[in-house]
Design an enzyme around this catalytic site. Structure first.
Site, short mmCIF file in Angstrom:
data_model
loop_
_atom_site.label_atom_id
_atom_site.label_comp_id
_atom_site.label_asym_id
_atom_site.label_seq_id
_atom_site.Cartn_x
_atom_site.Cartn_y
_atom_site.Cartn_z
N TYR A 126 10.49 9.80 1.00
CA TYR A 126 11.06 8.45 0.12
C TYR A 126 11.24 8.99 -1.64
O TYR A 126 11.34 8.30 -2.03
CB TYR A 126 9.56 8.23 -0.33
CG TYR A 126 8.84 7.53 1.55
CD1 TYR A 126 9.33 6.29 1.18
CD2 TYR A 126 7.65 8.43 1.17
CE1 TYR A 126 8.90 4.97 2.54
CE2 TYR A 126 6.81 7.09 2.80
CZ TYR A 126 7.12 6.15 3.31
OH TYR A 126 6.50 5.05 3.86
N PRO A 152 0.96 -0.93 0.25
CA PRO A 152 -0.10 0.08 -0.42
C PRO A 152 1.01 1.32 -0.04
O PRO A 152 1.78 1.57 0.88
CB PRO A 152 -0.98 0.02 0.94
CG PRO A 152 -0.28 -1.60 1.92
CD PRO A 152 0.44 -2.37 1.39
N ASN A 153 0.31 2.18 -1.02
CA ASN A 153 0.81 3.87 -1.00
C ASN A 153 1.98 3.52 -1.86
O ASN A 153 3.09 4.58 -2.05
CB ASN A 153 0.88 4.25 0.29
CG ASN A 153 -0.72 3.96 1.31
OD1 ASN A 153 -1.33 4.57 0.68
ND2 ASN A 153 -0.47 3.43 1.96
N ARG A 207 4.53 11.59 -2.67
CA ARG A 207 4.03 10.87 -0.93
C ARG A 207 5.51 11.49 0.50
O ARG A 207 6.64 11.03 -0.78
CB ARG A 207 3.63 9.74 -0.72
CG ARG A 207 3.70 8.80 0.22
CD ARG A 207 3.55 7.01 0.34
NE ARG A 207 3.69 7.12 1.30
CZ ARG A 207 3.87 5.60 2.29
NH1 ARG A 207 4.32 4.66 1.14
NH2 ARG A 207 4.15 4.89 3.13
N ARG A 243 12.39 6.13 12.33
CA ARG A 243 11.23 7.09 12.14
C ARG A 243 10.37 6.85 13.19
O ARG A 243 10.46 6.16 14.38
CB ARG A 243 10.42 6.67 10.62
CG ARG A 243 11.44 6.52 9.62
CD ARG A 243 10.96 6.44 8.45
NE ARG A 243 9.76 6.34 8.89
CZ ARG A 243 8.86 6.67 6.73
NH1 ARG A 243 8.84 5.83 6.53
NH2 ARG A 243 8.02 7.40 7.11
N HIS A 280 12.62 -2.33 2.78
CA HIS A 280 11.57 -0.77 3.43
C HIS A 280 12.91 0.60 2.13
O HIS A 280 14.20 -0.37 2.18
CB HIS A 280 11.69 -0.45 4.24
CG HIS A 280 11.11 -1.89 4.99
ND1 HIS A 280 9.12 -1.48 4.51
CD2 HIS A 280 11.45 -3.02 5.58
CE1 HIS A 280 9.36 -2.78 5.43
NE2 HIS A 280 9.53 -3.79 6.01
N ASN A 318 7.85 -5.48 -0.14
CA ASN A 318 7.90 -4.06 0.31
C ASN A 318 6.61 -3.77 0.84
O ASN A 318 5.51 -3.59 0.13
CB ASN A 318 8.48 -2.76 0.02
CG ASN A 318 7.97 -2.32 0.61
OD1 ASN A 318 7.67 -2.12 1.13
ND2 ASN A 318 9.13 -0.55 -0.20
N GLU A 360 12.09 -9.65 2.33
CA GLU A 360 11.19 -7.26 2.83
C GLU A 360 12.47 -7.05 2.98
O GLU A 360 13.72 -6.21 3.09
CB GLU A 360 11.56 -8.06 4.61
CG GLU A 360 11.03 -6.70 5.23
CD GLU A 360 10.81 -6.38 6.67
OE1 GLU A 360 11.28 -7.70 7.44
OE2 GLU A 360 9.89 -5.85 7.58
N ALA A 399 2.80 -0.50 5.34
CA ALA A 399 2.74 -0.37 6.64
C ALA A 399 1.78 -1.97 6.59
O ALA A 399 1.85 -1.90 8.44
CB ALA A 399 1.31 0.51 7.02
C1 DQA Z 1 8.38 1.59 3.82
C2 DQA Z 1 8.06 1.85 5.17
C3 DQA Z 1 6.71 1.46 5.86
O1 DQA Z 1 6.48 2.01 7.18
C4 DQA Z 1 5.28 2.42 5.32
O2 DQA Z 1 4.41 1.91 5.82
C5 DQA Z 1 5.59 2.56 4.14
C6 DQA Z 1 6.70 2.41 3.25
C7 DQA Z 1 9.36 2.00 2.99
O3 DQA Z 1 9.55 1.14 1.96
O4 DQA Z 1 10.12 3.15 3.64
O5 DQA Z 1 4.47 2.14 3.15
O6 DQA Z 1 7.57 -0.06 3.33
#
Ligand code: DQA
Length: 145
Positions: free
Chosen positions: A22, A9-10, A17, A106, A99, A73, A97, A76
């Site tokens: 990011y 997500p996102n 964003r 953070r 990120h 990835n 995993e 959240a």
């Molecule tokens: C993320 C880190 C997560 O905490 C966050 O919710 C994201 C992006 C990252 O790639 O840094 O959506 O996965």
């Protein structure tokens, strides 16, 4: 080697964003960057993104018979989705995993990854390079089998 790159997500919103966290590169830039790695590492990458937990779960299940490894990835969902943890545990191929940001530096809630234990390794905080390190890990892992 066939690798599924799965973004949660996102992640489709990077570039717009929270650019201080990011960066200003877009999701399309991420896809282009990843595609440029294919000939370098001699891998085939299938890149998918979904904002929906169930779709990510279905793709993880599907990946077991169709890919050699997954780079995930989970956005959240990383911090609270036991359903994703179970999905990763349900498959035999390695899941890495990744990120973009350094989740350990953070907000407090980002320090906990509930999927970490189910994954083969975690690569955090290297921006787009987190994915590249994930590819390198899977290649090394494959060579060790
Ligand atoms: C993320 C880190 C997560 O905490 C966050 O919710 C994201 C992006 C990252 O790639 O840094 O959506 O996965």
């Amino acid at each position: 080697m066939n690798i599924l790159i799965l973004n949660g997500p996102n992640l489709n919103m990077i570039g717009l964003r929270e650019p201080k966290i990011y960066g200003t590169k877009t999701y399309q830039d991420l896809e282009n960057y990843l595609k440029s790695l294919e000939p370098i590492y001699n891998v085939i990458l299938d890149i998918k993104q979904s904002n929906l937990e169930g779709i990510l779960i279905n793709l993880l299940h599907y990946s077991n018979d169709h890919f050699d490894g997954v780079i995930l990835n989970a956005g959240a969902f990383t911090h609270y989705s036991y359903a994703l943890y179970d999905a990763i545990k349900s498959i035999q191929i390695p899941v890495v995993e990744v990120h973009l940001s350094d989740t350990n530096n953070r907000e407090e809630f980002r320090k906990k990854s509930v999927i970490k234990e189910a994954c083969s390794t975690s690569i955090i905080g290297l921006g787009f390079k987190s994915y590249e390190e994930g590819i390198k890990y899977l290649i090394k892992e494959g060579a060790n089998q």
